[in-house]
Scaffold this motif. Structure first.
Motif, short mmCIF file in Angstrom:
data_model
loop_
_atom_site.label_atom_id
_atom_site.label_comp_id
_atom_site.label_asym_id
_atom_site.label_seq_id
_atom_site.Cartn_x
_atom_site.Cartn_y
_atom_site.Cartn_z
N ARG A 228 0.85 -1.20 0.00
CA ARG A 228 0.00 0.00 0.00
C ARG A 228 0.88 1.24 0.00
O ARG A 228 1.79 1.38 0.83
N ALA A 229 0.62 2.15 -0.92
CA ALA A 229 1.45 3.34 -1.05
C ALA A 229 1.28 4.27 0.15
O ALA A 229 0.21 4.34 0.77
N LEU A 230 2.34 5.00 0.46
CA LEU A 230 2.27 6.10 1.42
C LEU A 230 2.10 7.41 0.63
O LEU A 230 2.88 7.70 -0.27
N ALA A 231 1.09 8.17 0.98
CA ALA A 231 0.83 9.43 0.28
C ALA A 231 1.74 10.54 0.77
O ALA A 231 2.11 11.44 0.00
N SER A 232 2.11 10.48 2.04
CA SER A 232 2.94 11.54 2.62
C SER A 232 3.52 11.08 3.94
O SER A 232 3.01 10.14 4.57
N VAL A 233 4.59 11.73 4.36
CA VAL A 233 5.19 11.54 5.68
C VAL A 233 5.27 12.91 6.34
O VAL A 233 5.93 13.82 5.81
N ASP A 234 4.56 13.07 7.45
CA ASP A 234 4.51 14.36 8.15
C ASP A 234 4.10 15.49 7.22
O ASP A 234 4.61 16.62 7.30
N GLY A 235 3.18 15.19 6.31
CA GLY A 235 2.68 16.21 5.41
C GLY A 235 3.51 16.43 4.16
O GLY A 235 3.10 17.17 3.26
#
Length: 260
Positions: A228-235
Motif C-alpha cells: 500500500r502506497a504512502l501518500a505523505s510523511v509528516d505532510g
C-alpha cells in the motif's frame, strides 16, 4: 465462529487472553485454501512460542485447527488470525505459563484498492520487537495520536531519530535513484515484506525521519493490505504512482500460495 483448539470458543475460555494480554499470534490471508508464505507464518509461531512460553508448538495441529475453522466459516477469502496463549496463566507467576492453546479467529479481508496512507511520525519502540505478541496497546495508542493529529496512521521512530515500522505493517521507501530501501532497526520481521525481499532487490539501511520525508515514494506491507502506497510523511508528499510501487505489487501477487 472463533475456535479454541478446534472447538467453539466461549468468553470464559479466552478470559486469560483478554485480561492478561500475554501471548503471540500471526495473521494471514487464505485464498482458495492457499496462503502466501505459509511456512514463514508457521516458523514465526514456533519461534515466538519458544520465546513467549518456552514451549514447542505443533504446527501440524495448528494447520488442522485453521482448516476446521475455515470449513465452519465457508464463503469468502478471509484473514485468519492464529493466537497462542495459556488459559491457565497466573499474572503473578508468568514463568509458570507453558501450556499454549490455539485460538483461530477469522474476519473478512480488506477490500482491494485501498487509498494511499498519510502517515505521521511518532516516537515509539515496540516491546520485544522481533516477536509478534498480543501487546498492542502502545502501538494502537501511537496510531491514535497520529490520527488525532490528522493523519491516517503512524510511522514509528526510535530515540535515535530513525524510522522503523507502522503499528501493524512494515515500511519501505523508494529513493531518488529508484532503489527500494528498507529501514534497519528493531522491527517485527513481516512475512509479506520478506516474500518481496526474496524476489526484489532491496537495500536495508538506517533511514532518518528527515530522509523518510524526502524519499521519492514509500509503502506499507502486511498480509492484510499487500503493498500500500504512502501518500505523505509528516505532510511531505510522496509519489503514489511510482512505477517501482507497481513492480512491488506485481512481485508480491506473483508469489504462489502454499496449501493449508
Amino acid at each position: 465462529m472463533d475456535e479454541l483448539n478446534g472447538q467453539p470458543a466461549d468468553a470464559g475460555a479466552v478470559r486469560a487472553l483478554a485480561l492478561a494480554n500475554y501471548g503471540h499470534f500471526t495473521t494471514f490471508r487464505v485464498d482458495d485454501g492457499r496462503v502466501r508464505g505459509l511456512a514463514l507464518h508457521l516458523e514465526r509461531l514456533e519461534r515466538d512460542c519458544r520465546a513467549v512460553f518456552g514451549a514447542d508448538l505443533d504446527t501440524a495441529r495448528v494447520r488442522a485447527y485453521v482448516r476446521h475453522a475455515l470449513r465452519e466459516r465457508g464463503g469468502d477469502s478471509p484473514l485468519v488470525r492464529v493466537s497462542v496463549f495459556d488459559p491457565g496463566l497466573d499474572i503473578g507467576r508468568p514463568a509458570s505459563a507453558g501450556e499454549p492453546h490455539v485460538l483461530v479467529t477469522t474476519r473478512p479481508g480488506a477490500p482491494a484498492g485501498l487509498p494511499p496512507l498519510r502517515v505521521g511520525t511518532v516516537p515509539y519502540v515496540r516491546d520485544l520487537a522481533a516477536v509478534k505478541h498480543v501487546g498492542l496497546f502502545g502501538a494502537l495508542h501511537a496510531r491514535r495520536r497520529a490520527q488525532l493529529d490528522g493523519y491516517d496512521d503512524a510511522l514509528f521512530h526510535g530515540p535515535d531519530g530513525r524510522v522503523t515500522e507502522g503499528p501493524t505493517w512494515n515500511a519501505g521507501f523508494v529513493d531518488g535513484e529508484g532503489r527500494v530501501v528498507l529501514p534497519e532497526g528493531d522491527v517485527l520481521p513481516g512475512v509479506t515484506l520478506e516474500l518481496i525481499r526474496r524476489q526484489y532487490a532491496c537495500v536495508a539501511r538506517p533511514v532518518t525521519v528527515a530522509e523518510a520525508r524526502g524519499m521519492r515514494a514509500g509503502f506499507a506491507t502486511s498480509t492484510g493490505i499487500g503493498v500500500r502506497a504512502l501518500a505523505s510523511v509528516d505532510g511531505r508528499p510522496l509519489a503514489t504512482d511510482d512505477p517501482v510501487l507497481g513492480a512491488l505489487r506485481e512481485t508480491y501477487e506473483r508469489v504462489p500460495g502454499d496449501p493449508l
